[in-house]
Design an enzyme around this catalytic site. Structure first.
Site, PDB file in Angstrom:
ATOM      1  N   ASN A 101       0.880  -1.176   0.000  1.00  0.00           N
ATOM      2  CA  ASN A 101       0.000   0.000   0.000  1.00  0.00           C
ATOM      3  C   ASN A 101       0.909   1.215   0.000  1.00  0.00           C
ATOM      4  OD1 ASN A 101      -1.740   2.089   0.457  1.00  0.00           O
ATOM      5  ND2 ASN A 101      -2.388   1.429   2.510  1.00  0.00           N
ATOM      6  N   TRP A 102       0.998   1.832  -1.165  1.00  0.00           N
ATOM      7  CA  TRP A 102       1.933   2.958  -1.307  1.00  0.00           C
ATOM      8  C   TRP A 102       1.431   4.222  -0.619  1.00  0.00           C
ATOM      9  CZ3 TRP A 102       4.145   3.119  -7.030  1.00  0.00           C
ATOM     10  CH2 TRP A 102       4.944   1.987  -7.245  1.00  0.00           C
ATOM     11  N   LYS A 103       0.153   4.241  -0.237  1.00  0.00           N
ATOM     12  CA  LYS A 103      -0.435   5.447   0.361  1.00  0.00           C
ATOM     13  C   LYS A 103      -0.130   6.663  -0.542  1.00  0.00           C
ATOM     14  CE  LYS A 103      -0.210   3.176   4.807  1.00  0.00           C
ATOM     15  NZ  LYS A 103      -0.152   3.283   6.268  1.00  0.00           N
ATOM     16  N   HIS A 146      -9.591   1.453   4.805  1.00  0.00           N
ATOM     17  CA  HIS A 146      -8.318   1.613   5.521  1.00  0.00           C
ATOM     18  C   HIS A 146      -8.541   2.534   6.719  1.00  0.00           C
ATOM     19  CE1 HIS A 146      -4.194   2.653   6.478  1.00  0.00           C
ATOM     20  NE2 HIS A 146      -3.846   1.574   5.806  1.00  0.00           N
ATOM     21  N   GLU A 149      -6.908   4.886   7.831  1.00  0.00           N
ATOM     22  CA  GLU A 149      -6.678   6.311   7.550  1.00  0.00           C
ATOM     23  C   GLU A 149      -7.896   6.951   6.904  1.00  0.00           C
ATOM     24  OE1 GLU A 149      -2.997   5.659   5.464  1.00  0.00           O
ATOM     25  OE2 GLU A 149      -2.064   5.040   7.356  1.00  0.00           O
ATOM     26  N   GLU A 168      -5.521  -4.793  10.392  1.00  0.00           N
ATOM     27  CA  GLU A 168      -4.510  -3.766  10.619  1.00  0.00           C
ATOM     28  C   GLU A 168      -4.790  -3.056  11.932  1.00  0.00           C
ATOM     29  OE1 GLU A 168      -2.499  -2.627   6.633  1.00  0.00           O
ATOM     30  OE2 GLU A 168      -4.058  -1.173   7.074  1.00  0.00           O
ATOM     31  N   GLY A 181       2.490   2.259  10.822  1.00  0.00           N
ATOM     32  CA  GLY A 181       3.469   3.326  10.693  1.00  0.00           C
ATOM     33  C   GLY A 181       4.174   3.682  11.995  1.00  0.00           C
ATOM     34  N   SER A 193       3.310  -2.141  10.284  1.00  0.00           N
ATOM     35  CA  SER A 193       4.752  -2.250  10.508  1.00  0.00           C
ATOM     36  C   SER A 193       5.309  -3.631  10.163  1.00  0.00           C
ATOM     37  CB  SER A 193       5.110  -1.861  11.945  1.00  0.00           C
ATOM     38  OG  SER A 193       4.742  -0.506  12.195  1.00  0.00           O
ATOM     39  N   GLY A 239       2.848  -1.109   4.183  1.00  0.00           N
ATOM     40  CA  GLY A 239       2.993   0.304   3.851  1.00  0.00           C
ATOM     41  C   GLY A 239       4.441   0.638   3.557  1.00  0.00           C
ATOM     42  N   GLY A 240       5.088   1.284   4.522  1.00  0.00           N
ATOM     43  CA  GLY A 240       6.436   1.819   4.329  1.00  0.00           C
ATOM     44  C   GLY A 240       7.414   0.875   3.662  1.00  0.00           C
TER      45      GLY A 240
HETATM   46  P1  13P Z   1       2.998   0.387   7.609  1.00  0.00           P
HETATM   47  O1  13P Z   1       3.485  -0.923   7.009  1.00  0.00           O
HETATM   48  O2  13P Z   1       3.759   1.568   7.062  1.00  0.00           O
HETATM   49  O3  13P Z   1       2.896   0.336   9.083  1.00  0.00           O
HETATM   50  O4  13P Z   1       1.508   0.590   7.035  1.00  0.00           O
HETATM   51  C1  13P Z   1       0.606  -0.449   7.177  1.00  0.00           C
HETATM   52  C2  13P Z   1      -0.619  -0.098   6.420  1.00  0.00           C
HETATM   53  O5  13P Z   1      -1.375   0.764   6.795  1.00  0.00           O
HETATM   54  C3  13P Z   1      -0.870  -0.826   5.164  1.00  0.00           C
HETATM   55  O6  13P Z   1      -2.131  -0.552   4.662  1.00  0.00           O
END
Ligand code: 13P
Length: 250
Positions: free
Chosen positions: A11-13, A96, A98, A167, A173, A211, A232-233
């Site tokens: 997930n590149w956000k 998600h 967010e 999640e 994050g 994470s 994510g990251g």
């Molecule tokens: P991180 O891997 O950066 O914690 O993000 C997880 C996430 O929200 C994937 O959708």
């Protein structure tokens, strides 16, 4: 336990650029020899055309990070499932944390989004997860069950076609990961809930997200009900993402 190969989704956000993507995607593709798990990247909608052009015919699928709950019409700024289908997306993340937190998405909205995706032949990746305060209050199970129940009730027999992502909000994050045992405990709850709704619950991949990285992926993926990851990251760095794809291919 899920019955299909593992599924790893980046997930590149709100990251990426035409230039950065033009090196990251080929870097990922060039390291995918020996990868047998399913893999995808969910990019910003504005980069779907680029992803389609670079990834068509490859082992890396692409997806969106959201989809409108509406079919079409006067909804300025929204992207419909039919529009995503035009760019051959396989997946769309819905709900998600967010989006729930910053954009006020309710369980009912998330359920409609999942419905729109399914109707367009796109697999919704339905995100559920508790906050730190909810975990501390002992509400983890009830929160994730409530979030998934809305999607189950709106989607009936199609529910075996979704992907679920657990999640925990406190792990996103933050560098704090759910322990493999904490993840498995929640995944087992979600699996049981799916089993009560469909005879094909073992077809539903339940991903862990929060994470996940090259160091902790293998131990999380070793859990019986952890069918993959939503990353994510660490998905923005080709070597890290590739090492996680390899961990999921064992
Ligand atoms: P991180 O891997 O950066 O914690 O993000 C997880 C996430 O929200 C994937 O959708």
């Amino acid at each position: 336990m899920g019955m299909t190969s593992k599924l790893m989704v980046g997930n590149w956000k709100m990251h990426g650029s035409l230039a950065a993507n033009a090196s990251l995607l080929p870097d990922i593709l060039s390291g995918m020899g020996g990868v047998t798990c399913r893999a995808a990247v969910c990019v910003s909608a504005v980069y779907l055309a680029q992803a389609q052009s670079l990834l068509t015919g490859s082992a890396l699928a692409w997806g969106a990070q959201d989809v409108s709950a509406h079919e079409s019409g006067a909804y300025t700024g929204e992207v419909s499932a039919a529009m995503l289908h035009d760019f051959a997306v396989r997946y769309a993340i819905v709900g998600h944390s967010e989006r729930r937190q910053y954009h006020g998405e309710t369980d009912a909205v998330v359920a409609s989004k999942a419905q729109r995706a399914l109707a367009a032949g796109i697999t919704p990746i339905v995100c559920v997860g508790e906050s730190q305060a909810e975990r501390e209050a002992g509400q983890t199970e009830s929160v994730v069950k409530r979030q998934l129940a809305a999607v189950i009730h709106a989607n009936g027999h199609c529910i075996s076609e979704i992907v679920v992502a657990y999640e925990p909000v406190w792990a996103i994050g933050t560098g704090l990961t759910a322990s493999p045992e904490q993840a498995q405990a929640v995944h087992a709850v979600l699996r049981a809930q799916l089993q009560a709704a469909t005879a094909h619950a073992d077809r539903v991949s339940i991903l862990y997200g929060g994470s996940m990285n090259a160091d902790n992926a293998a131990s999380l993926l070793a859990q019986p009900d952890v069918d993959g990851g939503l990353i994510g990251g660490a998905s923005l760095k080709a070597p890290d993402f590739l090492s996680m794809l390899k961990a999921a291919s064992r």
